[in-house]
Design a protein around this motif. Structure first.
Motif, PDB file in Angstrom:
ATOM      1  N   GLY A 125       0.783  -1.232   0.000  1.00  0.00           N
ATOM      2  CA  GLY A 125       0.000   0.000   0.000  1.00  0.00           C
ATOM      3  C   GLY A 125       0.812   1.279   0.000  1.00  0.00           C
ATOM      4  O   GLY A 125       0.250   2.368   0.020  1.00  0.00           O
ATOM      5  N   LEU A 126       2.139   1.175  -0.044  1.00  0.00           N
ATOM      6  CA  LEU A 126       2.975   2.377  -0.042  1.00  0.00           C
ATOM      7  C   LEU A 126       3.350   2.849  -1.449  1.00  0.00           C
ATOM      8  O   LEU A 126       4.041   3.836  -1.606  1.00  0.00           O
ATOM      9  N   GLY A 127       2.920   2.112  -2.472  1.00  0.00           N
ATOM     10  CA  GLY A 127       3.198   2.510  -3.848  1.00  0.00           C
ATOM     11  C   GLY A 127       4.591   2.146  -4.323  1.00  0.00           C
ATOM     12  O   GLY A 127       5.042   2.643  -5.343  1.00  0.00           O
ATOM     13  N   LYS A 128       5.285   1.269  -3.603  1.00  0.00           N
ATOM     14  CA  LYS A 128       6.642   0.886  -3.986  1.00  0.00           C
ATOM     15  C   LYS A 128       6.699  -0.466  -4.692  1.00  0.00           C
ATOM     16  O   LYS A 128       7.751  -0.877  -5.151  1.00  0.00           O
ATOM     17  N   GLY A 129       5.569  -1.136  -4.783  1.00  0.00           N
ATOM     18  CA  GLY A 129       5.549  -2.510  -5.248  1.00  0.00           C
ATOM     19  C   GLY A 129       6.037  -2.739  -6.661  1.00  0.00           C
ATOM     20  O   GLY A 129       6.920  -3.556  -6.889  1.00  0.00           O
ATOM     21  N   TRP A 130       5.467  -2.034  -7.634  1.00  0.00           N
ATOM     22  CA  TRP A 130       5.815  -2.301  -9.027  1.00  0.00           C
ATOM     23  C   TRP A 130       7.239  -1.886  -9.353  1.00  0.00           C
ATOM     24  O   TRP A 130       7.931  -2.597 -10.085  1.00  0.00           O
ATOM     25  N   HIS A 131       7.680  -0.772  -8.820  1.00  0.00           N
ATOM     26  CA  HIS A 131       9.059  -0.340  -9.072  1.00  0.00           C
ATOM     27  C   HIS A 131      10.048  -1.329  -8.459  1.00  0.00           C
ATOM     28  O   HIS A 131      11.018  -1.741  -9.104  1.00  0.00           O
ATOM     29  N   THR A 132       9.803  -1.704  -7.224  1.00  0.00           N
ATOM     30  CA  THR A 132      10.693  -2.652  -6.549  1.00  0.00           C
ATOM     31  C   THR A 132      10.680  -3.996  -7.257  1.00  0.00           C
ATOM     32  O   THR A 132      11.724  -4.627  -7.440  1.00  0.00           O
ATOM     33  N   PHE A 133       9.492  -4.430  -7.693  1.00  0.00           N
ATOM     34  CA  PHE A 133       9.393  -5.688  -8.428  1.00  0.00           C
ATOM     35  C   PHE A 133      10.178  -5.604  -9.734  1.00  0.00           C
ATOM     36  O   PHE A 133      10.913  -6.531 -10.078  1.00  0.00           O
ATOM     37  N   GLY A 134      10.025  -4.508 -10.482  1.00  0.00           N
ATOM     38  CA  GLY A 134      10.713  -4.363 -11.758  1.00  0.00           C
ATOM     39  C   GLY A 134      12.225  -4.393 -11.621  1.00  0.00           C
ATOM     40  O   GLY A 134      12.909  -5.096 -12.359  1.00  0.00           O
ATOM     41  N   VAL A 135      12.740  -3.648 -10.665  1.00  0.00           N
ATOM     42  CA  VAL A 135      14.197  -3.623 -10.445  1.00  0.00           C
ATOM     43  C   VAL A 135      14.676  -5.006  -9.999  1.00  0.00           C
ATOM     44  O   VAL A 135      15.672  -5.525 -10.517  1.00  0.00           O
ATOM     45  N   SER A 136      13.980  -5.600  -9.046  1.00  0.00           N
ATOM     46  CA  SER A 136      14.379  -6.913  -8.530  1.00  0.00           C
ATOM     47  C   SER A 136      14.278  -7.984  -9.607  1.00  0.00           C
ATOM     48  O   SER A 136      15.163  -8.840  -9.729  1.00  0.00           O
ATOM     49  N   PHE A 137      13.210  -7.937 -10.390  1.00  0.00           N
ATOM     50  CA  PHE A 137      13.044  -8.922 -11.453  1.00  0.00           C
ATOM     51  C   PHE A 137      14.149  -8.778 -12.495  1.00  0.00           C
ATOM     52  O   PHE A 137      14.673  -9.776 -12.987  1.00  0.00           O
ATOM     53  N   GLY A 138      14.514  -7.545 -12.825  1.00  0.00           N
ATOM     54  CA  GLY A 138      15.625  -7.323 -13.754  1.00  0.00           C
ATOM     55  C   GLY A 138      16.926  -7.912 -13.233  1.00  0.00           C
ATOM     56  O   GLY A 138      17.684  -8.540 -13.988  1.00  0.00           O
ATOM     57  N   ILE A 139      17.190  -7.716 -11.960  1.00  0.00           N
ATOM     58  CA  ILE A 139      18.399  -8.286 -11.346  1.00  0.00           C
ATOM     59  C   ILE A 139      18.367  -9.809 -11.432  1.00  0.00           C
ATOM     60  O   ILE A 139      19.365 -10.449 -11.794  1.00  0.00           O
ATOM     61  N   ILE A 140      17.226 -10.401 -11.140  1.00  0.00           N
ATOM     62  CA  ILE A 140      17.109 -11.865 -11.152  1.00  0.00           C
ATOM     63  C   ILE A 140      17.210 -12.417 -12.568  1.00  0.00           C
ATOM     64  O   ILE A 140      17.811 -13.472 -12.783  1.00  0.00           O
TER      65      ILE A 140
END
Length: 158
Positions: A125-140
């Motif tokens: 609910g803090l609005g960080k989900g999609w950005h954090t997911f995108g960066v993390s998914f790119g790293i993975i």
């Protein structure tokens, strides 16, 4: 705040890959490389980058499980556990690599669950989900892309 349970679980997963590197000496560097993402998660927790640590803790084991299922490693691991519980015949010996892969899979599922729970509690609910997911998914994707490329080249040499 550092979640000690997730840090401990990440350390245990790194240790599992370290043990696998000794059970399969021909893949020593490959298994050592597999453990690095979990050491990164521990470092991120230590340096209070929890949102990325939790997201990596959900994505990395998920991708490993998918790769293990697609390569047949997970099937072999489940057979080894089944043969340990109910041996098909007396002369059959279980394979330590399969047992270790099954243990790693259980810990990977726990890691996904604990990280998802912490993510939901701290960051939902803090609005960080999609950005954090995108960066993390790119790293993975890069991390496992290197691993798959390295593995296929290593297998091609044998």
């Amino acid at each position: 705040m550092v979640h000690r349970g997730i840090a401990t679980l990440a350390g245990l997963l790194a240790f599992c890959y370290f043990l696998l590197s000794h059970l399969e000496p021909e893949f020593f560097l490959l298994h050592l490389y597999q453990s690095l993402i979990y050491l990164v998660i521990i470092l991120m927790l230590f340096y209070l980058e929890d949102q990325y640590a939790y997201m990596l803790g959900m994505i990395a084991p998920s991708v490993w499980i998918i790769l293990s299922l697609s390569t047949g490693l997970m099937g072999m691991a489940l057979r080894q556990v089944w043969w340990l519980v109910r041996p098909p015949y007396p002369e059959h010996r279980t394979d330590a690599v399969g047992i270790m892969a099954a243990i790693t899979a259980v810990m990977a599922v726990l890691m996904i669950g604990f990280c998802a729970q912490r993510w939901k509690r701290e960051f939902a609910g803090l609005g960080k989900g999609w950005h954090t997911f995108g960066v993390s998914f790119g790293i993975i994707v890069v991390y496992y892309g290197v691993l798959v490329f390295w593995f296929t080249r290593l297998i091609g040499q044998h």
